[in-house]
Write an enzyme that holds these catalytic residues in place. Structure first.
Site, mmCIF file in Angstrom:
data_model
loop_
_atom_site.group_PDB
_atom_site.id
_atom_site.type_symbol
_atom_site.label_atom_id
_atom_site.label_comp_id
_atom_site.label_asym_id
_atom_site.label_seq_id
_atom_site.Cartn_x
_atom_site.Cartn_y
_atom_site.Cartn_z
ATOM 1 N N CYS A 185 -10.028 19.712 11.303
ATOM 2 C CA CYS A 185 -10.295 19.330 12.696
ATOM 3 C C CYS A 185 -11.755 19.617 13.030
ATOM 4 C CB CYS A 185 -9.397 20.090 13.676
ATOM 5 S SG CYS A 185 -9.873 19.747 15.383
ATOM 6 N N LEU A 189 -7.921 19.300 20.101
ATOM 7 C CA LEU A 189 -6.572 19.826 19.846
ATOM 8 C C LEU A 189 -5.702 20.020 21.093
ATOM 9 C CD1 LEU A 189 -7.015 22.422 16.931
ATOM 10 C CD2 LEU A 189 -5.345 20.570 17.008
ATOM 11 N N LYS A 195 -4.503 18.229 4.858
ATOM 12 C CA LYS A 195 -5.313 17.116 5.377
ATOM 13 C C LYS A 195 -6.771 17.505 5.206
ATOM 14 C CE LYS A 195 -6.022 13.468 8.356
ATOM 15 N NZ LYS A 195 -5.258 13.262 9.580
ATOM 16 N N GLY A 226 -7.610 6.055 7.018
ATOM 17 C CA GLY A 226 -8.970 5.684 7.370
ATOM 18 C C GLY A 226 -9.207 4.195 7.311
ATOM 19 N N ASN A 230 -13.770 10.294 18.688
ATOM 20 C CA ASN A 230 -12.940 11.184 19.488
ATOM 21 C C ASN A 230 -13.383 12.620 19.357
ATOM 22 O OD1 ASN A 230 -10.783 13.164 18.174
ATOM 23 N ND2 ASN A 230 -11.073 11.466 16.745
ATOM 24 N N SER A 231 -13.226 13.329 20.457
ATOM 25 C CA SER A 231 -13.334 14.787 20.430
ATOM 26 C C SER A 231 -12.257 15.335 21.358
ATOM 27 C CB SER A 231 -14.722 15.260 20.874
ATOM 28 O OG SER A 231 -14.770 16.680 20.788
ATOM 29 N N SER A 274 -11.216 12.264 10.302
ATOM 30 C CA SER A 274 -12.367 11.508 10.810
ATOM 31 C C SER A 274 -13.671 12.017 10.186
ATOM 32 C CB SER A 274 -12.429 11.639 12.328
ATOM 33 O OG SER A 274 -12.560 12.990 12.695
ATOM 34 N N LYS A 332 1.577 15.561 16.035
ATOM 35 C CA LYS A 332 0.229 15.997 16.406
ATOM 36 C C LYS A 332 -0.065 17.382 15.824
ATOM 37 C CE LYS A 332 -3.610 16.734 18.856
ATOM 38 N NZ LYS A 332 -4.883 16.090 18.433
ATOM 39 N N SER A 333 -1.276 17.553 15.296
ATOM 40 C CA SER A 333 -1.684 18.881 14.823
ATOM 41 C C SER A 333 -1.498 19.877 15.954
ATOM 42 C CB SER A 333 -3.155 18.882 14.423
ATOM 43 O OG SER A 333 -3.331 18.286 13.167
ATOM 44 N N GLY A 372 -4.505 5.199 12.240
ATOM 45 C CA GLY A 372 -4.923 5.983 13.393
ATOM 46 C C GLY A 372 -5.487 5.110 14.503
HETATM 47 C C1 DHB Z 1 -8.261 16.881 16.610
HETATM 48 C C2 DHB Z 1 -9.015 16.039 15.837
HETATM 49 C C3 DHB Z 1 -8.820 16.013 14.479
HETATM 50 O O1 DHB Z 1 -9.522 15.190 13.676
HETATM 51 C C4 DHB Z 1 -7.875 16.846 13.914
HETATM 52 O O2 DHB Z 1 -7.701 16.830 12.608
HETATM 53 C C5 DHB Z 1 -7.127 17.695 14.701
HETATM 54 C C6 DHB Z 1 -7.320 17.705 16.052
HETATM 55 C C7 DHB Z 1 -8.485 16.912 18.051
HETATM 56 O O3 DHB Z 1 -9.636 16.778 18.463
HETATM 57 O O4 DHB Z 1 -7.508 17.130 18.790
#
Ligand code: DHB
Length: 312
Positions: free
Chosen positions: A131, A75, A165, A250, A71-72, A196, A43-44, A272
């Site tokens: 993101c 992070l 990315k 994607g 999605n939102s 996304s 995960k980022s 994803g």
């Molecule tokens: C999130 C969404 C993303 O597309 C990304 O690259 C990093 C984090 C997120 O909302 O957590």
């Protein structure tokens, strides 16, 4: 034969998760390590742990058929140190591990890069420039000056190959400009296309409401909706960045879309939305489907068709 190579590393197959999906906590990372995926990404992360945005913050979009997801997340993550600890005990013989970082500031990114460099582990660094979901933070990939500065600083700090990315681009001039910047940084060894499609709005007609809560319903689109945009970005950067390796992301839900990403020039293919919906059991299914497509077409290895998209 689904084996392939990524920057000299031998892989059992070209599939992996898309960052953010099934990779936020150790149990999920362990499940990916045990899965049929050829590689995996965490995960980022940010320097400090974060709770992320209010829920609901991920929804699948289904009508008469499935369209994708919005999605939102914002992070939510356990913080850099947590993913670094996983990376220090990961079995790299089993499969390569990418570590995605998405600092809230350039300084935070450089602190994480420094620490990853000092850790001297085989994890591959993916710097997230895209993101779309943190309120008040714009996407670095859409600010070419900020992207240039970040690549210069990460290159001089890390001194090892790394990747980025990218968000999706929709204009030929933007493909040209982004590729020109990337090509000035030889340490940028790989480019992941796409994140996304940011800040879409999905509305439910019956309730007349947004599908997700954060940001008045605005969120990143994934899944079926984004496949053609993803393929365009993969192929645009494949054509413009001959020295770099492209990772496709994607709209992959079966062997068909995985094949198309590879044909467009991707070396690895991420999943994803469909992984979110189906879990890690999706990997053996898509691998079987990809093998069947290759068999039908008479291709023995991925090298037989990868990047060999025909135009008319
Ligand atoms: C999130 C969404 C993303 O597309 C990304 O690259 C990093 C984090 C997120 O909302 O957590």
């Amino acid at each position: 034969d689904l084996t392939t190579q990524f920057l000299e590393l031998p892989l059992k197959n070209p599939l992996m998760n898309a960052s953010g999906v099934w990779c936020s906590v150790a149990s999920q990372l362990e499940a990916l390590a045990e899965s049929a995926a050829g590689a995996m990404v965490s995960k980022s992360c940010t320097l400090q742990p974060r709770d992320g945005n209010p829920e609901p913050r991920y929804r699948v979009i289904n009508g008469e058929r499935t369209f994708g997801s919005i999605n939102s997340m914002g992070l939510p993550n356990e913080g850099f140190a947590y993913y670094l600890r996983y990376a220090q005990r990961h079995d790299y013989e089993q499969k390569p591990l990418f570590m995605s970082i998405s600092g809230l500031t350039l300084d935070d990114n450089l602190t994480m890069v420094d620490s990853l460099k000092d850790a001297v582990i085989p994890a591959l660094l993916e710097v997230n420039l895209s993101c779309p979901n943190v309120p008040g933070k714009s996407q670095i990939g859409y600010d070419f000056d900020a992207m240039d500065t970040l690549l210069a600083e990460v290159s001089s700090g890390y001194q090892r190959p790394f990747g980025v990315k990218l968000p999706p681009y929709f204009d030929m001039a933007h493909f040209d400009e982004a590729a020109e910047i990337l090509n000035r940084y030889p340490l940028v060894a790989f480019v992941t296309c796409i994140n996304s499609i940011g800040n879409a709005l999905v509305i439910d007609i019956d309730s007349e409401t947004t599908l997700i809560k954060p940001k008045d319903g605005f969120g990143g689109l994934g899944g079926d909706y984004v496949l053609p945009t993803a393929l365009a970005n993969v192929n645009a950067f494949y054509r413009r960045c001959p020295e770099k390796t492209i990772i496709g992301c994607g709209g992959v839900k079966s062997g068909t879309e995985a094949f198309l990403h590879l044909l467009a020039g991707a070396t690895l293919v991420q999943i994803g939305t469909s992984l979110y919906e189906e879990g890690p059991g999706i990997f053996p299914r898509v691998l079987d489907e990809l093998a069947a497509i290759m068999d039908d077409k008479g291709y023995k290895t991925i090298a037989d068709f990868r990047g060999k998209l025909k135009t008319i």
